[in-house]
Design a protein around this motif. Sequence first.
Motif, PDB file in Angstrom:
ATOM      1  N   ASP A  20       0.824  -1.207   0.000  1.00  0.00           N
ATOM      2  CA  ASP A  20       0.000   0.000   0.000  1.00  0.00           C
ATOM      3  C   ASP A  20       0.861   1.262   0.000  1.00  0.00           C
ATOM      4  O   ASP A  20       0.552   2.234  -0.687  1.00  0.00           O
ATOM      5  N   ILE A  23       2.047   1.589  -3.602  1.00  0.00           N
ATOM      6  CA  ILE A  23       1.025   1.772  -4.631  1.00  0.00           C
ATOM      7  C   ILE A  23       0.306   3.119  -4.496  1.00  0.00           C
ATOM      8  O   ILE A  23       0.062   3.796  -5.494  1.00  0.00           O
ATOM      9  N   VAL A  27      -0.229   5.815  -7.515  1.00  0.00           N
ATOM     10  CA  VAL A  27      -1.538   6.190  -8.043  1.00  0.00           C
ATOM     11  C   VAL A  27      -1.722   7.702  -7.959  1.00  0.00           C
ATOM     12  O   VAL A  27      -2.200   8.333  -8.902  1.00  0.00           O
ATOM     13  N   TRP A  64      -3.575   2.326 -16.101  1.00  0.00           N
ATOM     14  CA  TRP A  64      -2.744   1.960 -14.949  1.00  0.00           C
ATOM     15  C   TRP A  64      -3.368   2.432 -13.635  1.00  0.00           C
ATOM     16  O   TRP A  64      -3.356   1.712 -12.636  1.00  0.00           O
ATOM     17  N   PHE A  67      -6.358   0.045 -12.628  1.00  0.00           N
ATOM     18  CA  PHE A  67      -5.963  -1.257 -12.088  1.00  0.00           C
ATOM     19  C   PHE A  67      -5.259  -1.127 -10.737  1.00  0.00           C
ATOM     20  O   PHE A  67      -5.538  -1.894  -9.810  1.00  0.00           O
ATOM     21  N   LEU A  68      -4.332  -0.182 -10.626  1.00  0.00           N
ATOM     22  CA  LEU A  68      -3.604  -0.048  -9.361  1.00  0.00           C
ATOM     23  C   LEU A  68      -4.500   0.471  -8.238  1.00  0.00           C
ATOM     24  O   LEU A  68      -4.393   0.018  -7.093  1.00  0.00           O
ATOM     25  N   THR A  71      -6.444  -2.278  -6.723  1.00  0.00           N
ATOM     26  CA  THR A  71      -5.782  -3.071  -5.679  1.00  0.00           C
ATOM     27  C   THR A  71      -5.957  -2.419  -4.315  1.00  0.00           C
ATOM     28  O   THR A  71      -6.164  -3.111  -3.317  1.00  0.00           O
ATOM     29  N   VAL A 141       0.094  -4.185 -16.399  1.00  0.00           N
ATOM     30  CA  VAL A 141      -0.662  -3.835 -15.195  1.00  0.00           C
ATOM     31  C   VAL A 141      -1.740  -4.880 -14.885  1.00  0.00           C
ATOM     32  O   VAL A 141      -2.127  -5.040 -13.729  1.00  0.00           O
ATOM     33  N   SER A 145      -1.531  -6.217 -11.149  1.00  0.00           N
ATOM     34  CA  SER A 145      -2.573  -5.856 -10.180  1.00  0.00           C
ATOM     35  C   SER A 145      -3.350  -7.078  -9.717  1.00  0.00           C
ATOM     36  O   SER A 145      -3.723  -7.169  -8.539  1.00  0.00           O
ATOM     37  N   ILE A 148      -1.240  -8.748  -7.071  1.00  0.00           N
ATOM     38  CA  ILE A 148      -1.277  -8.005  -5.813  1.00  0.00           C
ATOM     39  C   ILE A 148      -2.588  -8.267  -5.084  1.00  0.00           C
ATOM     40  O   ILE A 148      -2.607  -8.520  -3.872  1.00  0.00           O
ATOM     41  N   MET A 149      -3.700  -8.217  -5.817  1.00  0.00           N
ATOM     42  CA  MET A 149      -4.989  -8.496  -5.186  1.00  0.00           C
ATOM     43  C   MET A 149      -5.077  -9.937  -4.694  1.00  0.00           C
ATOM     44  O   MET A 149      -5.675 -10.204  -3.654  1.00  0.00           O
TER      45      MET A 149
END
Length: 176
Positions: A20, A23, A27, A64, A67-68, A71, A141, A145, A148-149
């Motif tokens: 986090d 990211i 973002v 991007w 998607f990010l 997450t 991505v 992503s 990551i999720m």
Amino acid sequence: MPSLAHSLLRPLQWSERALDAVIAPVVFTAMAALIGVITLQILSRVLFTAVGWTEEVARFLLVWITFLAGTLAFRRGRHIAVTFVVDALTALPRRLARIVALLVALSFLLALVMIGWEYMQVQSFQKSASLRVSMTWIYAVIPLSAAIMAWYALVDIATLALSGDAASPSDNEEAP
């Protein structure tokens, strides 16, 4: 047992916070860049000849960011969910229902990692129209992503299974 569960969960939850911490600024920076690029695009069209690459950069940044930021929303439990049935359950069935839901999400996310990776490979020969950047970087991505999720889902499953805490991920977040 609670101390053993706590010691097992601590590094997993630390990894979530670390992801986090990486990211969220990415973002934010991408959003600021998107605003700048779109502003340049508008001004250049109004005041002089349009700058050609701005539309493409804006589109790629938006992909991007979507998607990010997805997450980040997943980790906080902010995606759309219908929870009134689960919320009406007692503690143990609620926890089991959340684990089952996370397992379903995890299977989807792992499939998305594989499909996204294949799609990224298939499109690797293609270059963007104005920037001439390999589309591999744009499509990267998707599996990134999803992975990551999937990690977030695994950590949530472990947290629910080991701690017995039936709280949703968003209940554990600090207020902004």
